[in-house]
Design a protein around this motif. Structure first.
Motif, PDB file in Angstrom:
ATOM      1  N   PHE A 173     -87.506  10.812 -49.397  1.00 43.88           N
ATOM      2  CA  PHE A 173     -88.745   9.841 -49.357  1.00 43.88           C
ATOM      3  C   PHE A 173     -89.049   8.836 -48.454  1.00 43.88           C
ATOM      4  O   PHE A 173     -90.085   8.267 -48.643  1.00 43.88           O
ATOM      5  N   LEU A 174     -88.185   8.806 -47.722  1.00 37.57           N
ATOM      6  CA  LEU A 174     -88.454   7.671 -46.660  1.00 37.57           C
ATOM      7  C   LEU A 174     -89.141   8.141 -45.329  1.00 37.57           C
ATOM      8  O   LEU A 174     -88.916   9.233 -44.529  1.00 37.57           O
ATOM      9  N   GLN A 175     -89.824   7.168 -44.613  1.00 37.49           N
ATOM     10  CA  GLN A 175     -90.495   7.416 -43.490  1.00 37.49           C
ATOM     11  C   GLN A 175     -89.416   7.172 -42.278  1.00 37.49           C
ATOM     12  O   GLN A 175     -88.373   6.483 -42.653  1.00 37.49           O
ATOM     13  N   SER A 176     -89.881   7.846 -41.248  1.00 32.09           N
ATOM     14  CA  SER A 176     -88.892   7.440 -39.889  1.00 32.09           C
ATOM     15  C   SER A 176     -88.414   6.082 -39.628  1.00 32.09           C
ATOM     16  O   SER A 176     -87.531   5.993 -39.363  1.00 32.09           O
ATOM     17  N   SER A 177     -89.461   5.427 -39.606  1.00 32.34           N
ATOM     18  CA  SER A 177     -89.011   3.975 -39.318  1.00 32.34           C
ATOM     19  C   SER A 177     -88.288   3.329 -40.412  1.00 32.34           C
ATOM     20  O   SER A 177     -87.183   2.319 -39.961  1.00 32.34           O
ATOM     21  N   GLN A 212     -93.499  18.390 -56.301  1.00 32.58           N
ATOM     22  CA  GLN A 212     -93.143  18.692 -54.943  1.00 32.58           C
ATOM     23  C   GLN A 212     -92.409  17.353 -54.587  1.00 32.58           C
ATOM     24  O   GLN A 212     -93.260  16.179 -54.366  1.00 32.58           O
ATOM     25  N   LEU A 213     -91.333  17.268 -53.666  1.00 31.85           N
ATOM     26  CA  LEU A 213     -90.759  15.921 -53.148  1.00 31.85           C
ATOM     27  C   LEU A 213     -91.671  15.419 -52.162  1.00 31.85           C
ATOM     28  O   LEU A 213     -92.171  14.360 -52.046  1.00 31.85           O
ATOM     29  N   ALA A 214     -92.118  16.427 -51.209  1.00 32.47           N
ATOM     30  CA  ALA A 214     -92.933  16.041 -50.073  1.00 32.47           C
ATOM     31  C   ALA A 214     -94.302  15.400 -50.362  1.00 32.47           C
ATOM     32  O   ALA A 214     -94.747  14.733 -49.714  1.00 32.47           O
ATOM     33  N   GLU A 274     -85.990   1.023 -89.897  1.00 34.54           N
ATOM     34  CA  GLU A 274     -87.475   0.738 -89.286  1.00 34.54           C
ATOM     35  C   GLU A 274     -87.501   1.118 -88.103  1.00 34.54           C
ATOM     36  O   GLU A 274     -86.764   0.742 -87.016  1.00 34.54           O
ATOM     37  N   PRO A 275     -88.674   1.956 -87.660  1.00 36.44           N
ATOM     38  CA  PRO A 275     -88.448   2.523 -86.281  1.00 36.44           C
ATOM     39  C   PRO A 275     -89.234   1.420 -85.240  1.00 36.44           C
ATOM     40  O   PRO A 275     -89.977   0.654 -85.660  1.00 36.44           O
ATOM     41  N   PRO A 276     -88.860   1.236 -84.144  1.00 34.30           N
ATOM     42  CA  PRO A 276     -89.200   0.064 -83.189  1.00 34.30           C
ATOM     43  C   PRO A 276     -90.907   0.829 -82.730  1.00 34.30           C
ATOM     44  O   PRO A 276     -91.491   1.834 -83.239  1.00 34.30           O
ATOM     45  N   ALA A 277     -91.303  -0.304 -82.086  1.00 33.50           N
ATOM     46  CA  ALA A 277     -92.918   0.194 -81.714  1.00 33.50           C
ATOM     47  C   ALA A 277     -93.042   1.030 -80.575  1.00 33.50           C
ATOM     48  O   ALA A 277     -92.108   1.353 -80.144  1.00 33.50           O
ATOM     49  N   PRO A 278     -94.152   1.788 -80.926  1.00 33.29           N
ATOM     50  CA  PRO A 278     -94.432   2.938 -79.903  1.00 33.29           C
ATOM     51  C   PRO A 278     -94.164   2.500 -78.582  1.00 33.29           C
ATOM     52  O   PRO A 278     -94.569   1.509 -78.270  1.00 33.29           O
ATOM     53  N   LEU A 279     -93.395   3.339 -77.613  1.00 29.02           N
ATOM     54  CA  LEU A 279     -93.463   3.090 -76.247  1.00 29.02           C
ATOM     55  C   LEU A 279     -94.954   3.765 -75.678  1.00 29.02           C
ATOM     56  O   LEU A 279     -95.216   4.909 -75.677  1.00 29.02           O
ATOM     57  N   ILE A 280     -95.385   2.677 -74.675  1.00 23.76           N
ATOM     58  CA  ILE A 280     -96.583   3.234 -73.877  1.00 23.76           C
ATOM     59  C   ILE A 280     -96.088   3.087 -72.345  1.00 23.76           C
ATOM     60  O   ILE A 280     -96.090   1.817 -72.013  1.00 23.76           O
ATOM     61  N   ILE A 281     -95.944   3.854 -71.636  1.00 26.60           N
ATOM     62  CA  ILE A 281     -95.653   3.904 -70.223  1.00 26.60           C
ATOM     63  C   ILE A 281     -96.770   3.967 -69.475  1.00 26.60           C
ATOM     64  O   ILE A 281     -97.414   5.406 -69.603  1.00 26.60           O
ATOM     65  N   ASN A 282     -97.206   3.404 -68.610  1.00 30.27           N
ATOM     66  CA  ASN A 282     -98.380   3.641 -67.799  1.00 30.27           C
ATOM     67  C   ASN A 282     -97.850   3.426 -66.412  1.00 30.27           C
ATOM     68  O   ASN A 282     -98.048   2.061 -65.760  1.00 30.27           O
ATOM     69  N   GLU A 283     -97.586   4.368 -65.508  1.00 32.72           N
ATOM     70  CA  GLU A 283     -96.777   4.252 -64.301  1.00 32.72           C
ATOM     71  C   GLU A 283     -97.190   5.171 -63.070  1.00 32.72           C
ATOM     72  O   GLU A 283     -97.332   6.494 -63.438  1.00 32.72           O
ATOM     73  N   LYS A 284     -97.263   4.652 -61.861  1.00 33.65           N
ATOM     74  CA  LYS A 284     -97.318   5.615 -60.821  1.00 33.65           C
ATOM     75  C   LYS A 284     -95.853   5.449 -59.979  1.00 33.65           C
ATOM     76  O   LYS A 284     -95.659   4.307 -59.669  1.00 33.65           O
ATOM     77  N   PHE A 285     -95.105   6.633 -59.764  1.00 34.40           N
ATOM     78  CA  PHE A 285     -93.903   6.368 -59.038  1.00 34.40           C
ATOM     79  C   PHE A 285     -93.901   6.018 -57.519  1.00 34.40           C
ATOM     80  O   PHE A 285     -94.893   6.962 -56.973  1.00 34.40           O
ATOM     81  N   LYS A 286     -93.125   5.283 -57.334  1.00 30.30           N
ATOM     82  CA  LYS A 286     -93.293   4.905 -55.871  1.00 30.30           C
ATOM     83  C   LYS A 286     -91.884   5.317 -55.112  1.00 30.30           C
ATOM     84  O   LYS A 286     -90.762   5.553 -55.742  1.00 30.30           O
ATOM     85  N   ALA A 287     -91.709   5.191 -53.818  1.00 32.54           N
ATOM     86  CA  ALA A 287     -90.357   5.419 -53.110  1.00 32.54           C
ATOM     87  C   ALA A 287     -89.348   4.687 -53.457  1.00 32.54           C
ATOM     88  O   ALA A 287     -88.114   5.120 -53.820  1.00 32.54           O
ATOM     89  N   LYS A 288     -89.706   3.204 -53.671  1.00 32.95           N
ATOM     90  CA  LYS A 288     -88.833   2.427 -54.059  1.00 32.95           C
ATOM     91  C   LYS A 288     -88.090   2.745 -55.515  1.00 32.95           C
ATOM     92  O   LYS A 288     -86.833   2.314 -55.707  1.00 32.95           O
ATOM     93  N   ASP A 289     -88.715   3.615 -56.253  1.00 36.64           N
ATOM     94  CA  ASP A 289     -88.143   4.000 -57.475  1.00 36.64           C
ATOM     95  C   ASP A 289     -86.969   5.000 -57.510  1.00 36.64           C
ATOM     96  O   ASP A 289     -86.069   5.158 -58.341  1.00 36.64           O
ATOM     97  N   PHE A 290     -86.763   5.623 -56.063  1.00 35.64           N
ATOM     98  CA  PHE A 290     -85.695   6.240 -55.744  1.00 35.64           C
ATOM     99  C   PHE A 290     -84.969   5.798 -54.692  1.00 35.64           C
ATOM    100  O   PHE A 290     -84.018   6.583 -54.076  1.00 35.64           O
ATOM    101  N   SER A 291     -84.988   4.473 -54.715  1.00 33.88           N
ATOM    102  CA  SER A 291     -83.955   3.639 -53.702  1.00 33.88           C
ATOM    103  C   SER A 291     -82.445   3.656 -54.223  1.00 33.88           C
ATOM    104  O   SER A 291     -81.560   3.468 -53.174  1.00 33.88           O
ATOM    105  N   THR A 292     -82.222   4.097 -55.455  1.00 33.99           N
ATOM    106  CA  THR A 292     -80.872   3.824 -55.799  1.00 33.99           C
ATOM    107  C   THR A 292     -80.094   4.909 -55.680  1.00 33.99           C
ATOM    108  O   THR A 292     -80.595   5.975 -55.635  1.00 33.99           O
ATOM    109  N   SER A 293     -78.668   5.132 -55.730  1.00 36.69           N
ATOM    110  CA  SER A 293     -78.014   6.177 -55.741  1.00 36.69           C
ATOM    111  C   SER A 293     -78.094   7.088 -57.004  1.00 36.69           C
ATOM    112  O   SER A 293     -78.401   6.804 -57.980  1.00 36.69           O
TER     113      SER A 293
END
Length: 314
Positions: A239-243, A135-137, A158-177
């Protein structure tokens, strides 16, 4: 829970239908209909309506023809996030494999030390797989993502090393168009997981320290009508606050007003909407003290009502 976010369901005891937009608990879900109101309902009181598939839900078909070594793509793994075509309050997360490798991927989420396996599959070259929905909200409540990706190919590469992503998404991750996401062909937010190696250009680095003082920012000529509604300025406004919204609108107002003065426009109209009047008040507070503003007034009421301010420049 047999239902997922974005599923199209019909009420068993009532003549209603809609999309699952919230998983409340193991027994309750939230369903949003055409009136855009979310109704809490027991999962046992609805049934799935078959035939609807969210945009981009089908994996791209891998090309069966033999791939030449020279065509082998080693880079291009993304998380693509797109809004559901029917239930805009829901977003779907896709793992986009734009490489020539087969990917073995597993997603686990973590929330308050509670771990849950969400996805585990092989993803063919040049294809996608939906790995999560949310949910976006509830952005601030989204869990932490733990994503493990292993590369595999039958070719002599030769395959690259495995990817390990450990991330919590934040509003700034969606600041681009929003931009078209490879393979999905739907606009959304894209996060690259296998960033290409950074190559430092020594000459450009040197030039950045010695910019000519004559270099000035060029202000493009603005249109005579400037729309300050946040949905016209940012794709991530949900994703943005009123301020934050107010600050973005004021920044765009200042930028376009300055540009109008530089290009010697005689007048400009700023469309701010009626709303609660906060943006209108802030604009007029600036305009009343601006040395390059002759006067200002409500713009054509028959067109804008009280939702726009006309500025006469000196």
């Amino acid at each position: 829970m047999k239902y997922k976010l974005g599923d199209f369901v019909r009420f068993v005891d009532e003549k209603m239908e809609g999309f699952v937009t919230r998983i409340i608990d193991d027994q309750m879900i939230g369903v949003t209909g055409e009136d855009e109101f979310e109704i809490p309902v027991l999962a046992s009181k609805v049934t799935t309506v078959h035939g609807y598939e969210p945009a981009g839900s089908k994996n791209a078909v891998a090309d069966d023809k033999p791939m030449q070594i020279g065509e082998f793509e080693k880079k291009g793994i993304y998380i693509g996030i797109i809004a559901d075509a029917k239930a805009n309050s829901v977003v779907h997360f896709y793992l986009v494999n734009n490489t020539s490798f087969q990917l073995l991927a597993a997603l686990t989420t973590e929330k308050q030390q509670a771990f849950k396996g969400e996805f585990a599959e092989a993803i063919a070259p040049k294809s996608t797989a939906k790995i999560y929905s949310a949910q976006l909200a509830d952005l601030q409540l989204w869990p932490r993502f733990i994503l493990n990706v292993i590369y595999n190919t039958k070719q002599n590469i030769e395959p690259p090393a495995p990817l390990i992503i450990n991330e919590k998404f934040k509003a700034k991750d969606f600041s681009t168009s929003k931009k078209p996401i490879p393979l999905l062909k739907e606009p959304g937010w894209m996060i690259r997981l296998d960033e290409p190696e950074m190559v430092i250009d020594a000459q450009k680095l040197k030039e950045s320290f010695f910019k000519s003082p004559e270099e000035k920012t060029v202000l493009d000529k603005p249109t005579s009508e400037v729309d300050l509604h946040i949905e016209k300025l940012r794709d991530d406004y949900q994703f943005l606050q009123s301020s934050e919204i107010l600050n973005i609108q004021l920044a765009h107002f200042h930028k376009t007003l300055d540009a109008g003065i530089v290009h010697q426009l005689s007048d400009m109209v700023f469309i701010h909407g009626a709303g609660n009047g906060t943006l209108r008040h802030e604009l007029q507070k600036v305009l009343s003290k601006h040395p390059k503003v002759q006067t200002f007034m409500d713009a054509r009421k028959e067109k804008f009502g009280y939702g726009a301010t006309k500025v006469i420049l000196k």
